[in-house]
Write a protein that holds these residues in place. Structure first.
Motif, PDB file in Angstrom:
ATOM      1  N   VAL A   1       0.839  -1.209   0.000  1.00  0.00           N
ATOM      2  CA  VAL A   1       0.000   0.000   0.000  1.00  0.00           C
ATOM      3  C   VAL A   1       0.872   1.256   0.000  1.00  0.00           C
ATOM      4  CG1 VAL A   1      -1.666   1.335   1.350  1.00  0.00           C
ATOM      5  CG2 VAL A   1      -1.993  -1.121   1.053  1.00  0.00           C
ATOM      6  N   LEU A   2       1.946   1.243   0.783  1.00  0.00           N
ATOM      7  CA  LEU A   2       2.865   2.391   0.801  1.00  0.00           C
ATOM      8  C   LEU A   2       3.420   2.650  -0.601  1.00  0.00           C
ATOM      9  CD1 LEU A   2       4.926   1.811   4.071  1.00  0.00           C
ATOM     10  CD2 LEU A   2       3.709   3.904   3.483  1.00  0.00           C
ATOM     11  N   LYS A   3       3.807   1.566  -1.244  1.00  0.00           N
ATOM     12  CA  LYS A   3       4.470   1.691  -2.532  1.00  0.00           C
ATOM     13  C   LYS A   3       3.505   1.990  -3.673  1.00  0.00           C
ATOM     14  CE  LYS A   3       8.146  -0.613  -5.052  1.00  0.00           C
ATOM     15  NZ  LYS A   3       9.105  -1.701  -5.039  1.00  0.00           N
ATOM     16  N   LYS A   4       2.388   1.279  -3.695  1.00  0.00           N
ATOM     17  CA  LYS A   4       1.490   1.352  -4.852  1.00  0.00           C
ATOM     18  C   LYS A   4       0.158   2.050  -4.585  1.00  0.00           C
ATOM     19  CE  LYS A   4       3.472  -2.808  -6.848  1.00  0.00           C
ATOM     20  NZ  LYS A   4       3.253  -4.242  -7.143  1.00  0.00           N
ATOM     21  N   GLY A   5      -0.071   2.429  -3.333  1.00  0.00           N
ATOM     22  CA  GLY A   5      -1.305   3.145  -3.018  1.00  0.00           C
ATOM     23  C   GLY A   5      -2.424   2.230  -2.556  1.00  0.00           C
ATOM     24  N   GLY A   6      -3.505   2.847  -2.051  1.00  0.00           N
ATOM     25  CA  GLY A   6      -4.610   2.088  -1.474  1.00  0.00           C
ATOM     26  C   GLY A   6      -5.278   1.134  -2.439  1.00  0.00           C
ATOM     27  N   LEU A   7      -5.409   1.566  -3.688  1.00  0.00           N
ATOM     28  CA  LEU A   7      -6.107   0.726  -4.665  1.00  0.00           C
ATOM     29  C   LEU A   7      -5.444  -0.629  -4.860  1.00  0.00           C
ATOM     30  CD1 LEU A   7      -7.306   3.088  -7.542  1.00  0.00           C
ATOM     31  CD2 LEU A   7      -8.668   1.910  -5.806  1.00  0.00           C
TER      32      LEU A   7
ATOM     33  N   ALA B   1      -4.466  -2.592  -2.801  1.00  0.00           N
ATOM     34  CA  ALA B   1      -4.948  -3.587  -1.833  1.00  0.00           C
ATOM     35  C   ALA B   1      -6.447  -3.403  -1.592  1.00  0.00           C
ATOM     36  CB  ALA B   1      -4.178  -3.443  -0.526  1.00  0.00           C
ATOM     37  N   ASN B   2      -7.133  -2.923  -2.639  1.00  0.00           N
ATOM     38  CA  ASN B   2      -8.576  -2.683  -2.547  1.00  0.00           C
ATOM     39  C   ASN B   2      -8.949  -1.769  -1.384  1.00  0.00           C
ATOM     40  OD1 ASN B   2      -9.330  -4.259  -4.794  1.00  0.00           O
ATOM     41  ND2 ASN B   2      -9.052  -6.118  -3.559  1.00  0.00           N
ATOM     42  N   LYS B   3      -8.070  -0.799  -1.120  1.00  0.00           N
ATOM     43  CA  LYS B   3      -8.386   0.168  -0.080  1.00  0.00           C
ATOM     44  C   LYS B   3      -8.612   1.543  -0.727  1.00  0.00           C
ATOM     45  CE  LYS B   3      -6.055  -2.278   3.684  1.00  0.00           C
ATOM     46  NZ  LYS B   3      -6.929  -3.398   3.504  1.00  0.00           N
ATOM     47  N   SER B   4      -8.688   2.575   0.096  1.00  0.00           N
ATOM     48  CA  SER B   4      -9.091   3.897  -0.413  1.00  0.00           C
ATOM     49  C   SER B   4      -8.156   4.439  -1.486  1.00  0.00           C
ATOM     50  CB  SER B   4      -9.145   4.887   0.746  1.00  0.00           C
ATOM     51  OG  SER B   4      -9.320   6.200   0.256  1.00  0.00           O
ATOM     52  N   VAL B   5      -8.773   5.045  -2.505  1.00  0.00           N
ATOM     53  CA  VAL B   5      -8.021   5.699  -3.570  1.00  0.00           C
ATOM     54  C   VAL B   5      -7.299   6.936  -3.027  1.00  0.00           C
ATOM     55  CG1 VAL B   5      -9.936   7.182  -4.274  1.00  0.00           C
ATOM     56  CG2 VAL B   5      -8.210   6.544  -5.947  1.00  0.00           C
ATOM     57  N   LEU B   6      -7.759   7.416  -1.879  1.00  0.00           N
ATOM     58  CA  LEU B   6      -7.157   8.620  -1.308  1.00  0.00           C
ATOM     59  C   LEU B   6      -5.778   8.352  -0.709  1.00  0.00           C
ATOM     60  CD1 LEU B   6     -10.251  10.337   0.359  1.00  0.00           C
ATOM     61  CD2 LEU B   6      -9.249  10.736  -1.887  1.00  0.00           C
ATOM     62  N   MET B   7      -5.456   7.072  -0.492  1.00  0.00           N
ATOM     63  CA  MET B   7      -4.095   6.741  -0.070  1.00  0.00           C
ATOM     64  C   MET B   7      -3.240   6.636  -1.338  1.00  0.00           C
ATOM     65  SD  MET B   7      -1.673   5.896   2.023  1.00  0.00           S
ATOM     66  CE  MET B   7      -0.079   5.085   1.866  1.00  0.00           C
ATOM     67  N   PRO B   8      -2.365   7.632  -1.566  1.00  0.00           N
ATOM     68  CA  PRO B   8      -1.601   7.628  -2.821  1.00  0.00           C
ATOM     69  C   PRO B   8      -0.436   6.647  -2.813  1.00  0.00           C
ATOM     70  CG  PRO B   8      -1.067   9.578  -1.520  1.00  0.00           C
ATOM     71  CD  PRO B   8      -2.043   8.776  -0.710  1.00  0.00           C
ATOM     72  N   ALA B   9       0.099   6.398  -3.990  1.00  0.00           N
ATOM     73  CA  ALA B   9       1.302   5.555  -4.113  1.00  0.00           C
ATOM     74  C   ALA B   9       2.526   6.429  -3.826  1.00  0.00           C
ATOM     75  CB  ALA B   9       1.372   4.993  -5.524  1.00  0.00           C
ATOM     76  N   TRP B  10       3.360   5.975  -2.894  1.00  0.00           N
ATOM     77  CA  TRP B  10       4.549   6.748  -2.535  1.00  0.00           C
ATOM     78  C   TRP B  10       5.830   6.134  -3.096  1.00  0.00           C
ATOM     79  CZ3 TRP B  10       3.805  11.483  -0.713  1.00  0.00           C
ATOM     80  CH2 TRP B  10       2.602  11.764  -0.073  1.00  0.00           C
ATOM     81  N   GLY B  11       5.637   5.119  -3.953  1.00  0.00           N
ATOM     82  CA  GLY B  11       6.790   4.392  -4.481  1.00  0.00           C
ATOM     83  C   GLY B  11       7.738   5.221  -5.322  1.00  0.00           C
TER      84      GLY B  11
ATOM     85  N   MET C   1       3.677  16.207  -1.946  1.00  0.00           N
ATOM     86  CA  MET C   1       2.651  15.812  -2.923  1.00  0.00           C
ATOM     87  C   MET C   1       3.176  14.601  -3.690  1.00  0.00           C
ATOM     88  SD  MET C   1       0.836  18.031  -5.920  1.00  0.00           S
ATOM     89  CE  MET C   1       0.194  17.281  -7.419  1.00  0.00           C
ATOM     90  N   PRO C   2       2.392  13.515  -3.703  1.00  0.00           N
ATOM     91  CA  PRO C   2       2.882  12.314  -4.379  1.00  0.00           C
ATOM     92  C   PRO C   2       2.863  12.433  -5.898  1.00  0.00           C
ATOM     93  CG  PRO C   2       0.638  11.982  -3.625  1.00  0.00           C
ATOM     94  CD  PRO C   2       1.049  13.336  -3.132  1.00  0.00           C
ATOM     95  N   LYS C   3       3.684  11.637  -6.538  1.00  0.00           N
ATOM     96  CA  LYS C   3       3.617  11.540  -8.001  1.00  0.00           C
ATOM     97  C   LYS C   3       2.650  10.414  -8.329  1.00  0.00           C
ATOM     98  CE  LYS C   3       6.209  10.418 -12.144  1.00  0.00           C
ATOM     99  NZ  LYS C   3       7.457   9.900 -12.716  1.00  0.00           N
ATOM    100  N   LEU C   4       1.561  10.788  -8.958  1.00  0.00           N
ATOM    101  CA  LEU C   4       0.554   9.785  -9.295  1.00  0.00           C
ATOM    102  C   LEU C   4       0.718   9.370 -10.749  1.00  0.00           C
ATOM    103  CD1 LEU C   4      -2.555  11.518  -7.666  1.00  0.00           C
ATOM    104  CD2 LEU C   4      -1.029   9.847  -6.629  1.00  0.00           C
ATOM    105  N   ALA C   5       0.285   8.159 -11.047  1.00  0.00           N
ATOM    106  CA  ALA C   5       0.301   7.724 -12.451  1.00  0.00           C
ATOM    107  C   ALA C   5      -0.997   8.221 -13.078  1.00  0.00           C
ATOM    108  CB  ALA C   5       0.400   6.209 -12.514  1.00  0.00           C
ATOM    109  N   ILE C   6      -0.927   9.343 -13.760  1.00  0.00           N
ATOM    110  CA  ILE C   6      -2.131   9.944 -14.335  1.00  0.00           C
ATOM    111  C   ILE C   6      -2.047   9.860 -15.854  1.00  0.00           C
ATOM    112  CG2 ILE C   6      -3.579  12.014 -14.399  1.00  0.00           C
ATOM    113  CD1 ILE C   6      -2.255  12.968 -11.854  1.00  0.00           C
ATOM    114  N   SER C   7      -3.121   9.389 -16.482  1.00  0.00           N
ATOM    115  CA  SER C   7      -3.117   9.261 -17.941  1.00  0.00           C
ATOM    116  C   SER C   7      -3.073  10.654 -18.581  1.00  0.00           C
ATOM    117  CB  SER C   7      -4.381   8.528 -18.407  1.00  0.00           C
ATOM    118  OG  SER C   7      -5.507   9.364 -18.216  1.00  0.00           O
TER     119      SER C   7
END
Lengths: 129, 233
Positions: A87-93, A95-105, B206-212
């Motif tokens: 979840v830390l690396k790839k974000g909440g989604l 692990a089927n968790k909140s989209v508001l937890m961003p990916a910090w990888g 602010m995180p870097k998101l994978a945004i299309s």
């Protein structure tokens, strides 16, 4: 007599300080071990998860899904270490968790992810795995 | 007598010319004397977490590819808080009744400049363009309007509003408000920062998101047009 009293009180003070310093060496070691992870947490995670690590961060009031309470031994203890790292690396989604937890990888190295994972286990007081 | 008048005219013209030269150079002098203590005017050699924690104002070494000059001139004369929790949220919060709140007592108001100084400083700031390639220019399609999906992206799907307010009393407080972003920022900057904030402001929270690409276009359009609305609905 005053001198004797002063010496006794100074000795008592020194003993007390010594006891405080050495009574819990594990805490001192932990502080060093988690120093960098704590700094990362304070920089990136506190905005949502809060100064007390309880999910009540500055932004939490405005969020549709409340951030996880990292101080909750039960809630956090039930999550496997691998899932926390994911979840830390790839974000909440991831692990089927909140989209508001961003990916910090993109910001944390793999080593920092491991350190933060261990730190999260430390602050929930819920074991090492 | 005529010679004396001629001499005075020549001296006067010379003084005027030197004044104009001095005035033109004032912008850089203002930046150095009044801005440099809080803002990085040159790119730091190495950005560490300490830089994020210790800086007193946002970095300005790429101000020329970030801001719209008319906004700069206006704001420098009458600064209004952009970052509700200060330049770095973590050093300006305290425990509230339930959640963390902004500790207003720690926030410092930005200094005000006169119109002449604001114009000179804005000119000098616009000349600070940062390293080459920092911003992706020309990728954002300025003519395309935000689709109805854009607000959904901003509020829910990409979670922007978790950290950014939009002037309607909604949105988080750890990032800068975005209701004035369209007036304040160049669209290419909004596009590039949304795509990769870490490339522009390394270490920022602010995180870097994978945004299309499509979502990037939509989000940028949405943020740009927020300025034209009294409330983001």
């Amino acid at each position: 007599m005053m001198n004797i009293n002063r010496i006794i009180s100074q000795l008592a003070g020194i003993t007390l300080i010594s006891l405080c310093s050495f009574s819990n060496p594990a805490i001192a070691a932990d502080d060093d071990q988690f120093k960098h992870a704590e700094r990362l947490y304070d920089t990136y995670c506190v905005q949502c998860h809060g100064m007390n690590r309880d999910g009540n961060g500055l932004n939490s009031t405005y969020m549709s899904v409340q951030p996880r309470d990292h101080s909750d031994p039960k809630g956090m203890g039930d999550i496997p270490l691998e899932e926390i790292a994911e979840v830390l690396k790839k974000g909440g989604l991831a692990a089927n968790k909140s989209v508001l937890m961003p990916a910090w990888g993109e910001i944390f190295s793999d080593e920092e992810i491991d350190q933060l994972t261990a730190y999260l286990r430390h602050i929930c007081k819920c074991g090492s795995n | 007598m005529i010679k004396a008048h001629l001499l005075a005219a020549i001296i006067g013209a010379g003084f005027l010319a030197s004044s104009v030269t001095t005035f033109a150079a004032d912008g850089s002098a203002i930046l150095q004397s009044q801005c440099a203590s809080c803002h990085a005017l040159t790119q730091p050699e190495k950005v560490t977490l300490d830089h994020i924690w210790e800086r007193k104002g946002p970095d300005l070494y790429y101000a020329g590819v970030k801001f719209n000059k008319p906004w700069l001139v206006k704001w420098l004369q009458d600064p209004v808080r952009i970052r509700p929790s200060g330049v770095f949220y973590r050093t300006h919060i305290k425990k509230g009744e339930k959640a963390d709140v902004v500790d207003e007592s720690t926030l410092i108001d930005h200094m005000k400049l006169t119109q002449a100084d604001a114009e000179a400083a804005a000119d000098a700031l616009m000349a600070l363009t940062g390293p080459e390639g920092l911003i992706e220019t020309g990728k954002f399609d300025k003519d395309k309007k935000a689709s109805p999906m854009a607000k959904m992206l901003f509020v829910k799907l990409r979670g922007c509003s978790a950290c950014h307010s939009t002037g309607d009393g909604k949105g988080g407080l750890s990032g800068p408000e975005l209701q004035t972003a369209g007036e304040r920022l160049q669209p290419d900057f909004i596009y590039s920062y949304t795509k990769d904030p870490q490339k522009i402001d390394k270490g920022v929270w602010m995180p870097k998101l994978a945004i299309s690409e499509q979502d990037l276009q939509n989000l940028t359009s949405y943020i740009v047009q927020l300025s034209g609305k009294k409330e983001a609905k």
